[in-house]
Design a protein around this motif. Structure first.
Motif, PDB file in Angstrom:
ATOM      1  N   THR A   1     -11.424   2.142 -13.023  1.00 51.55           N
ATOM      2  CA  THR A   1     -10.077   1.586 -13.547  1.00 51.55           C
ATOM      3  C   THR A   1     -10.060   1.057 -14.146  1.00 51.55           C
ATOM      4  O   THR A   1      -9.531   1.691 -15.041  1.00 51.55           O
ATOM      5  CB  THR A   1      -9.227   0.825 -12.003  1.00 51.55           C
TER       6      THR A   1
ATOM      7  N   ALA B   1      -4.440  -0.849 -11.782  1.00 53.42           N
ATOM      8  CA  ALA B   1      -4.684  -0.907 -10.984  1.00 53.42           C
ATOM      9  C   ALA B   1      -5.896  -1.711 -10.397  1.00 53.42           C
ATOM     10  O   ALA B   1      -6.331  -2.279  -9.793  1.00 53.42           O
ATOM     11  CB  ALA B   1      -4.879   0.774  -9.785  1.00 53.42           C
TER      12      ALA B   1
ATOM     13  N   LYS C   1       1.119  -1.575   0.087  1.00 58.49           N
ATOM     14  CA  LYS C   1       0.171  -0.048  -0.219  1.00 58.49           C
ATOM     15  C   LYS C   1       1.077   1.326   0.008  1.00 58.49           C
ATOM     16  O   LYS C   1       0.362   2.512  -0.270  1.00 58.49           O
ATOM     17  CB  LYS C   1      -1.033  -0.214   1.532  1.00 58.49           C
TER      18      LYS C   1
ATOM     19  N   PHE D   1       2.547   1.611  -3.575  1.00 62.97           N
ATOM     20  CA  PHE D   1       1.297   1.846  -4.391  1.00 62.97           C
ATOM     21  C   PHE D   1       0.947   3.377  -4.213  1.00 62.97           C
ATOM     22  O   PHE D   1       1.114   4.428  -5.440  1.00 62.97           O
ATOM     23  CB  PHE D   1       0.353   1.753  -4.314  1.00 62.97           C
TER      24      PHE D   1
ATOM     25  N   ALA E   1       2.393   6.605  -6.726  1.00 62.92           N
ATOM     26  CA  ALA E   1       0.851   7.887  -7.194  1.00 62.92           C
ATOM     27  C   ALA E   1       1.585   8.771  -7.579  1.00 62.92           C
ATOM     28  O   ALA E   1       1.169   9.501  -8.318  1.00 62.92           O
ATOM     29  CB  ALA E   1      -0.458   7.245  -7.035  1.00 62.92           C
TER      30      ALA E   1
ATOM     31  N   ALA F   1       3.286   0.335  -9.268  1.00 61.50           N
ATOM     32  CA  ALA F   1       1.872   0.581  -9.047  1.00 61.50           C
ATOM     33  C   ALA F   1       1.102  -0.988  -9.018  1.00 61.50           C
ATOM     34  O   ALA F   1       0.408  -1.771  -8.583  1.00 61.50           O
ATOM     35  CB  ALA F   1       1.296   1.803  -9.275  1.00 61.50           C
ATOM     36  N   ALA F   2       1.223  -1.414 -10.041  1.00 58.34           N
ATOM     37  CA  ALA F   2       0.470  -2.841 -10.997  1.00 58.34           C
ATOM     38  C   ALA F   2       0.898  -4.135 -10.233  1.00 58.34           C
ATOM     39  O   ALA F   2      -0.424  -4.587  -9.813  1.00 58.34           O
ATOM     40  CB  ALA F   2       0.873  -3.147 -12.411  1.00 58.34           C
TER      41      ALA F   2
ATOM     42  N   CYS G   1      -0.766  -3.624  -6.775  1.00 57.97           N
ATOM     43  CA  CYS G   1      -2.117  -4.182  -6.693  1.00 57.97           C
ATOM     44  C   CYS G   1      -2.272  -5.449  -6.817  1.00 57.97           C
ATOM     45  O   CYS G   1      -3.301  -6.463  -6.807  1.00 57.97           O
ATOM     46  CB  CYS G   1      -2.987  -3.127  -7.490  1.00 57.97           C
TER      47      CYS G   1
END
Length: 236
Positions: free
Chosen positions: A183, A230, A4, A7, A11, A47-48, A51
């Protein structure tokens, strides 16, 4: 917890490095802007991944989306390379095309899981895609934008990306999860906006070589990749 944090950090860093990339790449791309661009690409990849691990892991949907994102990052590298060799830019376009195909596969597979009676490719979808391409190229002709020898490849690319959007619409319409719209679907919409604007910027000559236009297609592009990546936390 660590995923988290990473991520959120990815962002936030996009808000830092996308403007740095835009500043460094105007009016012409350079090695510095390439470096900033690849940092931005690495951030949506990171980020992916976060997730994926926060969600259901490497599901079939996540795998196809992640491969599509990797193709996008490769396309970012090739299409921005500081070189006069057109073949490298063409290879970048091919990388993006393949990435869209993986997105289409991901969306269609999930659609069929939700509703097995659906057809992978519907006639109506093909008609809508064809109409979009015709309308877009009519606009290009009216505006006297010359694509030249790349007309056929651009038509193929345009047809593919609108098919990707239609696949996202069909897939998310079968879901009741609001997050899917925020998304996967919104990412697909922004991708079409970005690539449509990019084509005008690239082939429109000095009339359309405006800084605000470049800012628009770059910001929508990275936002699209980030959102589609995401989506794996909600889908699959």
């Amino acid at each position: 917890m660590i995923f988290k944090i990473v991520f959120v950090l990815a962002a936030l860093l996009e808000f830092v490095f996308v403007p740095l990339f835009l500043k460094a790449s105007w009016p012409e791309k350079c090695w510095k802007s390439l470096g900033y661009k690849m940092i931005c690409s690495s951030l949506f990849i990171a980020a992916a991944l976060c997730c994926i691990f926060m969600g259901k892991g490497f599901t079939e949907y996540a795998k196809y989306i992640f491969i599509g994102l990797l193709c996008g990052a490769l396309g970012d590298l090739l299409i921005h390379f500081v070189t006069d060799k057109a073949i490298i830019n063409v290879m970048g376009g091919v990388a993006f095309l393949i990435g869209h195909i993986f997105f289409i596969i991901a969306f269609i597979r999930e659609l069929l899981k939700l509703n097995p009676s659906e057809k992978p490719i519907s006639i109506s979808s093909l008609i809508v895609a064809a109409v979009f391409v015709i309308v877009y190229f009519t606009f290009i002709k009216v505006k006297k934008i010359k694509i030249g020898i790349l007309t056929v490849p651009v038509i193929i690319y345009a047809f593919t990306i609108i098919t990707m959007l239609i696949s996202a619409v069909r897939f998310t319409a079968a879901l009741s999860v609001t997050a899917a719209f925020l998304t996967a679907l919104l990412g697909a919409i922004l991708f079409v906006c970005s690539d449509s604007t990019l084509a005008v910027f690239t082939f429109g000559g000095e009339r359309f070589r405006k800084k605000w236009l470049k800012n628009f297609y770059i910001i929508t592009y990275f936002t699209a990749q980030f959102l589609i990546g995401a989506s794996v936390i909600f889908i699959g």
